[in-house]
Write a protein that holds these residues in place. Sequence first.
Motif, PDB file in Angstrom:
ATOM      1  N   VAL A   1       0.932  -1.156  -0.044  1.00  0.00           N
ATOM      2  CA  VAL A   1      -0.161  -0.015  -0.010  1.00  0.00           C
ATOM      3  C   VAL A   1       0.791   1.252   0.045  1.00  0.00           C
ATOM      4  CG1 VAL A   1      -1.886  -1.253   1.123  1.00  0.00           C
ATOM      5  CG2 VAL A   1      -0.064  -0.119   2.342  1.00  0.00           C
ATOM      6  N   LEU A   2       0.430   2.351  -0.533  1.00  0.00           N
ATOM      7  CA  LEU A   2       1.144   3.572  -0.680  1.00  0.00           C
ATOM      8  C   LEU A   2       1.794   3.997   0.605  1.00  0.00           C
ATOM      9  CD1 LEU A   2      -1.476   5.457  -3.213  1.00  0.00           C
ATOM     10  CD2 LEU A   2       0.672   4.340  -3.707  1.00  0.00           C
ATOM     11  N   LYS A   3       1.152   3.810   1.506  1.00  0.00           N
ATOM     12  CA  LYS A   3       1.714   4.422   2.982  1.00  0.00           C
ATOM     13  C   LYS A   3       2.825   3.888   3.414  1.00  0.00           C
ATOM     14  CE  LYS A   3      -2.114   4.130   5.185  1.00  0.00           C
ATOM     15  NZ  LYS A   3      -3.269   4.299   6.516  1.00  0.00           N
TER      16      LYS A   3
ATOM     17  N   GLU B   1      -8.803  -3.120 -10.590  1.00  0.00           N
ATOM     18  CA  GLU B   1      -7.730  -4.044 -10.639  1.00  0.00           C
ATOM     19  C   GLU B   1      -6.285  -3.398 -10.254  1.00  0.00           C
ATOM     20  OE1 GLU B   1      -7.990  -8.142 -13.228  1.00  0.00           O
ATOM     21  OE2 GLU B   1      -8.607  -6.445 -14.369  1.00  0.00           O
ATOM     22  N   ILE B   2      -6.054  -2.374 -10.809  1.00  0.00           N
ATOM     23  CA  ILE B   2      -4.868  -1.532 -10.827  1.00  0.00           C
ATOM     24  C   ILE B   2      -4.937  -1.132  -9.429  1.00  0.00           C
ATOM     25  CG2 ILE B   2      -3.486   0.544 -11.522  1.00  0.00           C
ATOM     26  CD1 ILE B   2      -4.736  -0.054 -14.563  1.00  0.00           C
ATOM     27  N   ALA B   3      -5.894  -0.307  -8.916  1.00  0.00           N
ATOM     28  CA  ALA B   3      -5.930   0.252  -7.549  1.00  0.00           C
ATOM     29  C   ALA B   3      -5.852  -0.915  -6.723  1.00  0.00           C
ATOM     30  CB  ALA B   3      -7.357   0.697  -7.540  1.00  0.00           C
ATOM     31  N   GLU B   4      -6.294  -2.079  -6.906  1.00  0.00           N
ATOM     32  CA  GLU B   4      -6.144  -3.127  -5.714  1.00  0.00           C
ATOM     33  C   GLU B   4      -4.783  -3.550  -5.853  1.00  0.00           C
ATOM     34  OE1 GLU B   4      -8.941  -6.327  -7.097  1.00  0.00           O
ATOM     35  OE2 GLU B   4     -10.950  -5.296  -5.957  1.00  0.00           O
ATOM     36  N   ALA B   5      -4.148  -3.740  -6.950  1.00  0.00           N
ATOM     37  CA  ALA B   5      -2.750  -4.060  -6.892  1.00  0.00           C
ATOM     38  C   ALA B   5      -1.749  -2.965  -6.098  1.00  0.00           C
ATOM     39  CB  ALA B   5      -2.115  -4.138  -8.462  1.00  0.00           C
TER      40      ALA B   5
ATOM     41  N   ARG C   1      -8.024   2.858  -3.064  1.00  0.00           N
ATOM     42  CA  ARG C   1      -9.199   2.819  -3.383  1.00  0.00           C
ATOM     43  C   ARG C   1      -9.075   3.329  -5.112  1.00  0.00           C
ATOM     44  NH1 ARG C   1     -13.019   2.626   0.231  1.00  0.00           N
ATOM     45  NH2 ARG C   1     -12.513   3.087   2.501  1.00  0.00           N
ATOM     46  N   GLN C   2     -10.177   2.939  -5.857  1.00  0.00           N
ATOM     47  CA  GLN C   2     -10.273   3.100  -7.316  1.00  0.00           C
ATOM     48  C   GLN C   2     -10.424   4.872  -7.419  1.00  0.00           C
ATOM     49  OE1 GLN C   2     -13.422   1.183  -9.249  1.00  0.00           O
ATOM     50  NE2 GLN C   2     -12.681   1.486 -11.299  1.00  0.00           N
TER      51      GLN C   2
END
Length: 245
Positions: free
Chosen positions: A22-24, A54-58, A62-63
């Motif tokens: 995840v980004l954080k 799918e990109i957001a989940e990867a 969130r989308q």
Amino acid sequence: MSASAAVEGGRARPGRPRHIPVLKSSSVAPRDQILQASASLFTSKGFAATSTREIAEAVGIRQASLYYHFAGKDEILAALLGATVRPSQDKVAQIEADVSPECPEAALFLLALIDVHTLANAPHNVGMLALLPDVVSANDGEVYAEFQEERRKLASSYATFGTRLAEQHNAPTSGEALGAMLIQQVEGIITLRADGIAVDELRAKQIAAGCLCLCGCGRDRIIMAQQVAEDFLSQHLHMDAPGIL
């Protein structure tokens, strides 16, 4: 571009890609994480078969957060394709300004070496994306057309540098045709990566030397051009990516 496979490794691989942290929890900028995840999904599943969800989940977001950085999938694709040609073209003016006109061999060698660096370090061999049918037809061709225009400018730079040499060495080909031959010589890297062949410093120099051979240069001039290009890289461009240059 010339290539024997449609995705890295030759075939699309089944299943979901490895989840990206995840980004954080990552030091990589959010936009870059989205590009990395998209490159992985586009090259493994195909562009049309990949959704923004799918990109957001990867990435682990969130989308809706994805749309903060990109308007949609087409814009992500445009960024990925542009990154395979724009960094090389952006160096052309500096090469022309700083490399002596008396050494046109070095200018072409340098452009080829920079372009090798660009393609060798593109994530997930995204240069292969430009060959996929669903990418060619993406967004009614607008994204692909934008990439093709950027690639045309780079091929024109190859033609300019190459023709100076071809005329000097009485090579049989010049102009647009030579530019196409030169850029395709470098883009052979895409096929090498797809076949699992590492593009190390030696191969990078061999590819650049091959460009000079197409222009009629002999061994002595190629050796000289390589030395000038290496000095220029170390002093001005600071390209120190692992495994190449």
